[in-house]
Design a protein around this motif. Structure first.
Motif, PDB file in Angstrom:
ATOM      1  N   MET A   1       0.767  -1.816  -0.038  1.00  0.00           N
ATOM      2  CA  MET A   1      -0.167  -0.621  -0.147  1.00  0.00           C
ATOM      3  C   MET A   1       0.841   0.979  -0.088  1.00  0.00           C
ATOM      4  SD  MET A   1      -2.790   1.262   2.891  1.00  0.00           S
ATOM      5  CE  MET A   1      -0.749   1.377   4.006  1.00  0.00           C
ATOM      6  N   ASN A   2       0.331   2.116  -0.812  1.00  0.00           N
ATOM      7  CA  ASN A   2       1.465   3.716  -1.082  1.00  0.00           C
ATOM      8  C   ASN A   2       0.844   4.941  -1.332  1.00  0.00           C
ATOM      9  OD1 ASN A   2       2.585   5.802  -1.630  1.00  0.00           O
ATOM     10  ND2 ASN A   2       4.491   3.699  -3.256  1.00  0.00           N
ATOM     11  N   PRO A   3       0.958   5.200  -0.091  1.00  0.00           N
ATOM     12  CA  PRO A   3      -0.158   6.862  -0.314  1.00  0.00           C
ATOM     13  C   PRO A   3       0.083   7.412  -1.293  1.00  0.00           C
ATOM     14  CG  PRO A   3       1.824   6.531   1.553  1.00  0.00           C
ATOM     15  CD  PRO A   3       1.562   5.136   1.052  1.00  0.00           C
ATOM     16  N   TYR A   4       1.293   7.191  -1.752  1.00  0.00           N
ATOM     17  CA  TYR A   4       1.800   8.706  -3.079  1.00  0.00           C
ATOM     18  C   TYR A   4       0.367   8.545  -3.483  1.00  0.00           C
ATOM     19  CZ  TYR A   4       5.906  10.905  -1.391  1.00  0.00           C
ATOM     20  OH  TYR A   4       6.791  11.156  -1.136  1.00  0.00           O
TER      21      TYR A   4
ATOM     22  N   ALA B   1       2.128  12.875   1.116  1.00  0.00           N
ATOM     23  CA  ALA B   1       2.757  11.883   2.148  1.00  0.00           C
ATOM     24  C   ALA B   1       1.721  12.197   3.925  1.00  0.00           C
ATOM     25  CB  ALA B   1       4.158  11.927   2.933  1.00  0.00           C
ATOM     26  N   PHE B   2       1.963  10.545   3.963  1.00  0.00           N
ATOM     27  CA  PHE B   2       1.217  10.797   5.631  1.00  0.00           C
ATOM     28  C   PHE B   2       1.801  11.852   6.435  1.00  0.00           C
ATOM     29  CE2 PHE B   2       0.041   6.596   4.549  1.00  0.00           C
ATOM     30  CZ  PHE B   2      -1.035   6.220   4.123  1.00  0.00           C
TER      31      PHE B   2
ATOM     32  N   ARG C   1       5.465   6.701   3.026  1.00  0.00           N
ATOM     33  CA  ARG C   1       5.691   7.492   3.218  1.00  0.00           C
ATOM     34  C   ARG C   1       4.643   8.430   4.208  1.00  0.00           C
ATOM     35  NH1 ARG C   1      10.095  11.308   0.621  1.00  0.00           N
ATOM     36  NH2 ARG C   1      10.841  12.636   2.186  1.00  0.00           N
TER      37      ARG C   1
ATOM     38  N   VAL D   1      -6.431   7.507   3.259  1.00  0.00           N
ATOM     39  CA  VAL D   1      -6.252   5.556   2.783  1.00  0.00           C
ATOM     40  C   VAL D   1      -6.373   5.393   4.107  1.00  0.00           C
ATOM     41  CG1 VAL D   1      -4.712   4.325   2.360  1.00  0.00           C
ATOM     42  CG2 VAL D   1      -4.015   7.099   1.084  1.00  0.00           C
TER      43      VAL D   1
ATOM     44  N   VAL E   1      -6.909   7.451   7.040  1.00  0.00           N
ATOM     45  CA  VAL E   1      -6.051   8.569   7.413  1.00  0.00           C
ATOM     46  C   VAL E   1      -5.162  10.012   6.341  1.00  0.00           C
ATOM     47  CG1 VAL E   1      -3.491   8.320   7.408  1.00  0.00           C
ATOM     48  CG2 VAL E   1      -4.751   6.473   8.210  1.00  0.00           C
ATOM     49  N   PRO E   2      -5.688  10.828   6.079  1.00  0.00           N
ATOM     50  CA  PRO E   2      -5.495  11.991   5.847  1.00  0.00           C
ATOM     51  C   PRO E   2      -3.622  12.030   5.075  1.00  0.00           C
ATOM     52  CG  PRO E   2      -5.960  12.856   8.204  1.00  0.00           C
ATOM     53  CD  PRO E   2      -5.495  11.377   7.873  1.00  0.00           C
ATOM     54  N   PHE E   3      -3.553  12.599   4.419  1.00  0.00           N
ATOM     55  CA  PHE E   3      -2.064  13.434   4.162  1.00  0.00           C
ATOM     56  C   PHE E   3      -2.185  14.403   3.833  1.00  0.00           C
ATOM     57  CE2 PHE E   3      -3.043  11.600  -0.578  1.00  0.00           C
ATOM     58  CZ  PHE E   3      -3.866  10.225   0.114  1.00  0.00           C
ATOM     59  N   ALA E   4      -0.164  14.892   3.194  1.00  0.00           N
ATOM     60  CA  ALA E   4      -0.254  16.443   2.875  1.00  0.00           C
ATOM     61  C   ALA E   4       0.141  16.691   2.167  1.00  0.00           C
ATOM     62  CB  ALA E   4      -0.132  17.154   3.966  1.00  0.00           C
ATOM     63  N   PHE E   5       1.422  18.188   1.315  1.00  0.00           N
ATOM     64  CA  PHE E   5       2.216  18.432   0.190  1.00  0.00           C
ATOM     65  C   PHE E   5       3.105  18.124   1.520  1.00  0.00           C
ATOM     66  CE2 PHE E   5      -0.769  19.936  -2.630  1.00  0.00           C
ATOM     67  CZ  PHE E   5      -0.793  18.845  -3.505  1.00  0.00           C
ATOM     68  N   ILE E   6       4.712  17.742   1.260  1.00  0.00           N
ATOM     69  CA  ILE E   6       5.280  18.262   2.185  1.00  0.00           C
ATOM     70  C   ILE E   6       6.885  18.910   1.469  1.00  0.00           C
ATOM     71  CG2 ILE E   6       7.651  17.336   2.724  1.00  0.00           C
ATOM     72  CD1 ILE E   6       4.618  15.953   3.392  1.00  0.00           C
TER      73      ILE E   6
ATOM     74  N   LYS F   1       9.055  11.513  -4.633  1.00  0.00           N
ATOM     75  CA  LYS F   1       9.086  10.364  -4.225  1.00  0.00           C
ATOM     76  C   LYS F   1      10.052  10.257  -3.749  1.00  0.00           C
ATOM     77  CE  LYS F   1       6.270   6.517  -5.775  1.00  0.00           C
ATOM     78  NZ  LYS F   1       7.210   5.556  -5.170  1.00  0.00           N
ATOM     79  N   ASP F   2      10.503   9.481  -2.379  1.00  0.00           N
ATOM     80  CA  ASP F   2      11.730   8.170  -2.369  1.00  0.00           C
ATOM     81  C   ASP F   2      12.443   9.698  -1.999  1.00  0.00           C
ATOM     82  OD1 ASP F   2      10.106   5.706  -2.008  1.00  0.00           O
ATOM     83  OD2 ASP F   2      10.291   5.528  -4.331  1.00  0.00           O
TER      84      ASP F   2
END
Lengths: 236, 236
Positions: A1-4, A17-18, A97, B7, B14-19, B58-59
DNA sequence: CAAATAGTGTCTCTTAGACAGTATTAT
DNA sequence: ATAATACTGTCTAAGAGACACTATTTG
C-alpha cells in the motif's frame, strides 16, 4: 500500500505523504528518568513498545495533534510541548511515505496509575531501558534526540521545574539535574547549586513556607518564576 | 483544490498532505547580513519575493530535497544544512494542506553574480529589508526563526567560520559576529575577542601565513579547527 | 607623518567550584 | 546521639571586559 498520489498543479505532479506526530514525555519516577511508552496494537511491530503518536487529522494543527494523541494513548495532558525535529526518510515507515514531527514534553512525578494504566496500555519505562530495546520505525533515534534536547534545555531554561510539582524545594530541583544529567548523588554541590539557582534572575520565587520531608533541616519552598531563559545558566 | 485524500488502514481513514522544504541561506555581503530570495513564478503571490523551496519528491530525503531546490532555484550548493523547524498550520498554504520543513545554511561572501543572477531570478537581500516585506505563506516567521537560530549558534558552535572563505583572519571572524549580532563596529573589543577565539579549543588553527589587506598590521591566517562546540563559548 | 588594523599586557570584577562549618530535622 | 538534609561563609582559580600599549601596514 503506497499512499503516494499526485495532484496536478499547472504542469507538475506533486507527491504527498502521511503526516504523523510522535511524543517523548519525560518524568522522574523512582529516582530515574523515565519515558512513557505504548504497546503497539497495529502492524507493523504489533506488541512492541513505541513512542505515543499518530496521524495528524485534516485541518488539525501539528501541536494539537500531539496533544490529542497523547490523551488518547496515554491519558496524559501536558502543559508545554516543544517541537524537536522532523523525520522524513523515504523508507522510515513500511506503510508508505510518512513524515513525523517529534515533540518532547515533561511532566512531574505522578501518583502511581494516574496515567496509562487503564485500557490504553501505556507505561512508564526508564529511559536507559527503552534505549536498549528495539523500537519501531526510527523511534530510537527520536528518543535519543528528545532526551538530548531536554538535557540541553536544563542549562539555559527553567525546564527542570517542569519535573516538579509546585511548590518545590531547591533540593528537589537539584535531584532533577542530577538524574536527568545522569550524575551521582551529590555530584552537584548542594551549596553551590543553591546559590546558582537563586542567582539566576526570576528562575524561582520563594513562597515563604518551609516543608519538612524526612530527616534533615526543613527546606524553603519555591514556585517557578517568570524567566524563560536562565541568566546565568546552570552549567552541566 | 484540496489535496486531502484518504487511505484505508484497517478501519481508519488517514489524511495526507504535501511535503515541502524551505531554505534560509545567509551570507555577509557589503557588511550586512543578507539572505537569498527568489521571485515567485507561480500562484499564489506570483512576483513576490519568497524563500527558495519546493515540494519533496517521492522517495527523496528531506535534506536532499532542500539541496536540490536550492540548486534549481538559486544555483547555490551549500555544505551544511541545519533543520530548524517544521510548519504545519492547516491553512498555511491555500493550495492545500502542506507541511514545510525549514532548513538554514550559511555561505561565505560570493563573487558578485555567482549565484542567482541567471534565469532563475534569485537575489541577495539584506535580512532587515526582507523582514520588512510581506512574504508569502509563513515565510516571515521562518526567516525570523532561522536568523535567530544562526545568531544563537554563533555562541556555542564554529558557525561563524562558515561565513568566511578559508583561510580567514580573526578580524574577519570578528566582523561576522558584529554583523550577525547587529553590533556596531568595535562593539566587540578586538583584543578580548582575539583571546576568546584562540582560547576556544580547536575552534581555529593557524596556517602560519599572514596576509595584508588595506592599512594596518598584516593579520595571521587561520583555518577552521575540529571543534563542533565552542568551549568556552563566545558570549553575545 | 597619520590613520588604521593586529596583537599583547594587565588590571578589575564576576563567577564557578571546593570545602568547612552551622541549622534543624527524623530516628 | 547520629545521620541526613538545608543553608551560609570563605577561599581560590578562571573568565569577561576595560583599556593602555606595541607592531606593522597603507596612503
Amino acid at each position: 500500500m503506497n499512499p503516494y498520489g499526485v495532484v496536478v498543479t499547472k504542469k507538475k505532479f506533486v507527491p504527498f505523504a502521511f503526516i504523523a506526530v510522535d511524543i517523548v514525555v519525560l518524568t522522574i519516577r523512582d529516582r530515574q528518568l523515565q519515558v512513557i511508552a505504548v504497546r503497539r496494537g497495529e502492524e507493523p511491530d504489533v506488541g512492541k513498545l513505541a513512542l505515543p503518536g499518530g496521524f495528524v487529522k485534516k485541518d488539525e494543527d501539528l501541536e494539537a495533534a500531539a496533544r490529542r494523541e497523547l490523551v488518547e494513548e496515554t491519558n496524559l495532558e501536558v502543559e508545554f510541548l516543544e517541537q524537536v525535529k522532523t523525520y522524513g526518510a523515504p523508507d522510515r515507515d513500511p506503510r508508505g511515505r510518512t513524515i513525523s514531527v517529534l515533540y518532547v514534553a515533561v511532566v512531574p512525578d505522578l501518583p502511581e496509575g494516574e496515567a496509562g494504566t487503564d485500557a490504553t496500555e501505556a507505561l512508564w519505562v526508564p529511559v536507559v531501558e527503552l534505549e536498549k530495546m528495539s523500537l519501531p520505525f526510527d523511534h530510537s533515534i527520536m528518543l535519543a534526540d528528545a532526551v538530548e534536547r531536554a538535557r540541553a534545555k536544563l542549562e539555559y531554561s527553567p525546564l527542570a521545574a517542569s519535573f516538579c510539582r509546585e511548590p518545590f524545594t531547591i533540593g528537589q530541583l537539584r535531584r532533577v539535574y542530577e538524574i536527568v544529567w545522569g550524575k551521582q548523588k551529590y555530584d552537584i554541590d548542594p551549596a553551590n547549586f543553591q546559590r546558582k539557582v537563586l542567582s539566576a534572575k526570576d528562575f524561582v520565587v520563594a513562597t515563604g513556607e518551609v516543608v519538612s520531608d524526612g530527616p534533615g533541616r526543613p527546606a524553603r519552598e519555591y514556585r517557578l518564576g517568570t524567566a524563560s531563559i536562565l541568566n546565568p545558566p546552570v552549567t552541566r
